[in-house]
Design an enzyme around this catalytic site. Structure first.
Site, PDB file in Angstrom:
ATOM      1  N   ARG A  96       0.829  -1.219   0.000  1.00  0.00           N
ATOM      2  CA  ARG A  96       0.000   0.000   0.000  1.00  0.00           C
ATOM      3  C   ARG A  96       0.859   1.263   0.000  1.00  0.00           C
ATOM      4  O   ARG A  96       0.388   2.363  -0.280  1.00  0.00           O
ATOM      5  CB  ARG A  96      -0.957  -0.054   1.198  1.00  0.00           C
ATOM      6  CG  ARG A  96      -2.076   0.934   1.138  1.00  0.00           C
ATOM      7  CD  ARG A  96      -3.329   0.519   1.900  1.00  0.00           C
ATOM      8  NE  ARG A  96      -3.137  -0.293   3.069  1.00  0.00           N
ATOM      9  CZ  ARG A  96      -2.691   0.130   4.248  1.00  0.00           C
ATOM     10  NH1 ARG A  96      -2.370   1.407   4.412  1.00  0.00           N
ATOM     11  NH2 ARG A  96      -2.576  -0.701   5.259  1.00  0.00           N
ATOM     12  N   TYR A 150     -17.869  14.408 -16.000  1.00  0.00           N
ATOM     13  CA  TYR A 150     -18.332  13.023 -15.973  1.00  0.00           C
ATOM     14  C   TYR A 150     -19.383  12.889 -14.855  1.00  0.00           C
ATOM     15  O   TYR A 150     -19.230  13.471 -13.773  1.00  0.00           O
ATOM     16  CB  TYR A 150     -17.142  12.088 -15.737  1.00  0.00           C
ATOM     17  CG  TYR A 150     -17.540  10.710 -15.301  1.00  0.00           C
ATOM     18  CD1 TYR A 150     -18.389   9.930 -16.079  1.00  0.00           C
ATOM     19  CD2 TYR A 150     -17.098  10.188 -14.088  1.00  0.00           C
ATOM     20  CE1 TYR A 150     -18.780   8.672 -15.671  1.00  0.00           C
ATOM     21  CE2 TYR A 150     -17.477   8.924 -13.674  1.00  0.00           C
ATOM     22  CZ  TYR A 150     -18.323   8.178 -14.465  1.00  0.00           C
ATOM     23  OH  TYR A 150     -18.717   6.936 -14.051  1.00  0.00           O
ATOM     24  N   ASP A 215      -9.338  17.370 -15.948  1.00  0.00           N
ATOM     25  CA  ASP A 215      -9.543  15.969 -16.302  1.00  0.00           C
ATOM     26  C   ASP A 215      -9.214  15.840 -17.787  1.00  0.00           C
ATOM     27  O   ASP A 215      -9.927  16.362 -18.646  1.00  0.00           O
ATOM     28  CB  ASP A 215     -10.989  15.556 -15.999  1.00  0.00           C
ATOM     29  CG  ASP A 215     -11.216  14.060 -16.217  1.00  0.00           C
ATOM     30  OD1 ASP A 215     -10.600  13.500 -17.138  1.00  0.00           O
ATOM     31  OD2 ASP A 215     -12.031  13.474 -15.469  1.00  0.00           O
ATOM     32  N   LYS A 240      -9.609   4.376 -19.492  1.00  0.00           N
ATOM     33  CA  LYS A 240     -10.007   4.707 -20.861  1.00  0.00           C
ATOM     34  C   LYS A 240      -8.815   4.586 -21.825  1.00  0.00           C
ATOM     35  O   LYS A 240      -8.328   3.491 -22.044  1.00  0.00           O
ATOM     36  CB  LYS A 240     -10.638   6.103 -20.854  1.00  0.00           C
ATOM     37  CG  LYS A 240     -11.701   6.299 -19.748  1.00  0.00           C
ATOM     38  CD  LYS A 240     -12.831   5.319 -19.878  1.00  0.00           C
ATOM     39  CE  LYS A 240     -14.013   5.454 -18.949  1.00  0.00           C
ATOM     40  NZ  LYS A 240     -13.844   5.763 -17.558  1.00  0.00           N
TER      41      LYS A 240
HETATM   42  C1  LIG Z   1     -13.846  12.018 -17.894  1.00  0.00           C
HETATM   43  C2  LIG Z   1     -13.895  10.966 -16.814  1.00  0.00           C
HETATM   44  N1  LIG Z   1     -13.286  11.188 -15.644  1.00  0.00           N
HETATM   45  C3  LIG Z   1     -13.326  10.272 -14.646  1.00  0.00           C
HETATM   46  C4  LIG Z   1     -13.999   9.091 -14.796  1.00  0.00           C
HETATM   47  C5  LIG Z   1     -14.016   8.088 -13.660  1.00  0.00           C
HETATM   48  O1  LIG Z   1     -13.106   7.081 -13.955  1.00  0.00           O
HETATM   49  P1  LIG Z   1     -13.236   5.551 -13.425  1.00  0.00           P
HETATM   50  O2  LIG Z   1     -14.436   4.964 -14.098  1.00  0.00           O
HETATM   51  O3  LIG Z   1     -11.941   4.951 -13.873  1.00  0.00           O
HETATM   52  O4  LIG Z   1     -13.371   5.631 -11.954  1.00  0.00           O
HETATM   53  C6  LIG Z   1     -14.631   8.811 -16.002  1.00  0.00           C
HETATM   54  C7  LIG Z   1     -15.355   7.528 -16.185  1.00  0.00           C
HETATM   55  O5  LIG Z   1     -16.053   7.349 -17.161  1.00  0.00           O
HETATM   56  C8  LIG Z   1     -14.588   9.769 -17.041  1.00  0.00           C
HETATM   57  O6  LIG Z   1     -15.184   9.572 -18.222  1.00  0.00           O
END
Ligand SMILES: Cc1ncc(COP(=O)(O)O)c(C=O)c1O
Length: 411
Positions: A96, A150, A215, A240
């Site tokens: 961890r 998101y 992001d 992604k």
């Molecule tokens: C732009 C964006 N940020 C954050 C996330 C969250 O990521 P995770 O699904 O890996 O927790 C997503 C998930 O679809 C996303 O599209």
């Protein structure tokens, strides 16, 4: 293609894996100072020590704990970690606290984003949670954010699940929304799911001394490097494009070493660590990132062009910076498009080698209240498509048939 600046000390070092005989543990390996292009970094960063060890593929270290006969030294290493969050010298004490395979991915991603460090987490949401906790732990609980984000990021902030409070604004309103207890400004660009873009340099300017988190999941460092435009924190759902094959759940924050130390301490205390196998797959994914993103983006741009000319489509969203995401609003029933695809996979998520389509109002942004969702430009007729590596004409044939189904249902 742009060239990356020469390495700074933190990003240049790769935590080496112990040699098979165990005689040389975890030394830092510095490579040439010559600037390297993004495509070169993508396949070499995080692997700089391998040839010297007689290895080609990176080793996977699955250890949860690490033996040491010197508990005085362990105490000193734990004290040092507690003071700064810097990665402990020598082998990790416990999984961890850090893992060499995950560290390779972190080193590589920091190089691609042009930051000193990066800290990986079990998911994108775990990464965002760690950032919020890091700021809240300093009493800075107020967040200024621009919609759309998101859906789950929006929900985490709106519901205040981590004790934070959010003010939603547009980019022009950021400066006025700042308060003495503002700990973070957050934007996505291009945003999920409308692909709306913000001027990152202007936004960074409005933030003053408050850290800006961008992001960068949709753009990836292939198309945009927010740290160069003033962002202090660059977040990815590594699930992604970084992983790229739909088989890893992960998150990562690229940032300066001071913030990285805080994030490692939060990760250690709250436990949202990335599994080493996921770290291995992500490092492998990075090596093809530039090729995948450029190929999928060319196909996406062509599909966006065809959709724009199509009378069954009311509106197409495609970002100025390009990319492999296309969003479009249909005149007919969007649910019938989802029901009608055969080659394209009807599924949430994005950034995989195969093309995915989903209806944000039903899935990715369902958790956002309908009024807020629509106010953010997420219409009920909007579909979001993540374009993969298939042939463009095969994709169009599938989309064309699915769009016909949407029109038939409405008429
Ligand atoms: C732009 C964006 N940020 C954050 C996330 C969250 O990521 P995770 O699904 O890996 O927790 C997503 C998930 O679809 C996303 O599209």
């Amino acid at each position: 293609m742009f060239t990356l600046p020469s390495m700074d000390s933190a990003a240049a070092s790769t935590r080496a894996y112990p040699d098979p005989a165990g005689t040389r543990a975890y030394d830092d390996v510095r490579t040439s100072e010559a600037p390297r292009a993004l495509a070169t970094e993508a396949v070499h960063a995080g692997r700089d020590d391998l040839a010297r060890q007689g290895l080609h593929a990176p080793p996977i270290d699955l250890s949860t704990t690490y033996p040491s006969y010197d508990s005085r030294a362990e105490a000193a290493r734990i004290d040092a970690f507690a003071a700064t969050g810097a990665e402990p010298e020598g082998p990790p004490v416990y999984g961890r606290l850090g893992n060499p395979t995950v560290a390779r991915f972190e080193t590589a991603l920091a190089r691609l984003e042009g930051t000193a460090s990066a800290v990986a987490f079990a998911s994108g949401m775990a990464a965002l949670s760690a950032v919020l906790l890091a700021r809240a732990s300093l009493g800075l609980r107020h967040v200024v954010a621009v919609r759309p984000l998101y859906g789950c990021s929006d929900h985490l902030l709106t519901a205040g699940l981590l004790g934070t409070e959010v003010t939603w604004t547009d980019p022009a309103g950021i400066a006025d929304a700042l308060r003495p207890d503002t700990g973070l400004v957050m934007v996505e660009s291009p945003a999920n799911p409308t692909l709306a873009e913000v001027d990152l340099r202007a936004v960074a300017h409005s933030c003053g001394s408050v850290p800006l988190l961008v992001d960068n999941t949709f753009a990836t460092p292939v198309l945009q490097r927010p740290a160069e435009q003033g962002a202090r924190l660059v977040l990815h759902s590594a699930t992604k494009y970084l992983g790229g094959h739909g088989d890893v759940l992960a998150g990562v924050v690229a940032c300066d070493e001071e913030f990285a130390g805080l994030l490692r301490q939060i990760r250690f205390a709250t436990g949202g660590v990335l599994h080493p196998l996921a770290g291995y797959l992500l490092l492998r994914g990075l090596s093809t990132l530039p090729v995948r993103v450029r190929a999928a983006s060319a196909t996406a741009a062509e599909l966006a062009r065809r959709l724009t000319a199509d009378p069954r489509v009311a509106r197409v969203h495609y970002p100025r910076i390009g990319g492999a995401m296309v969003a479009f609003e249909v005149h007919g029933d969007p649910h019938e498009v989802i029901a009608g695809v055969r080659l394209i996979t009807p599924a949430v998520s994005l950034g995989s080698v195969d093309t995915l389509i989903q209806h944000p109002a039903s899935i990715s942004h369902r958790i956002v209240g309908a009024e807020d969702r629509r106010g953010a430009g997420v219409s009920d007729r909007l579909l979001r498509m993540s374009v993969g590596l298939e042939d463009v004409d095969d994709l169009w044939t599938d989309l064309d048939a699915a769009l016909n189904g949407s029109v038939v249902t409405v008429s």
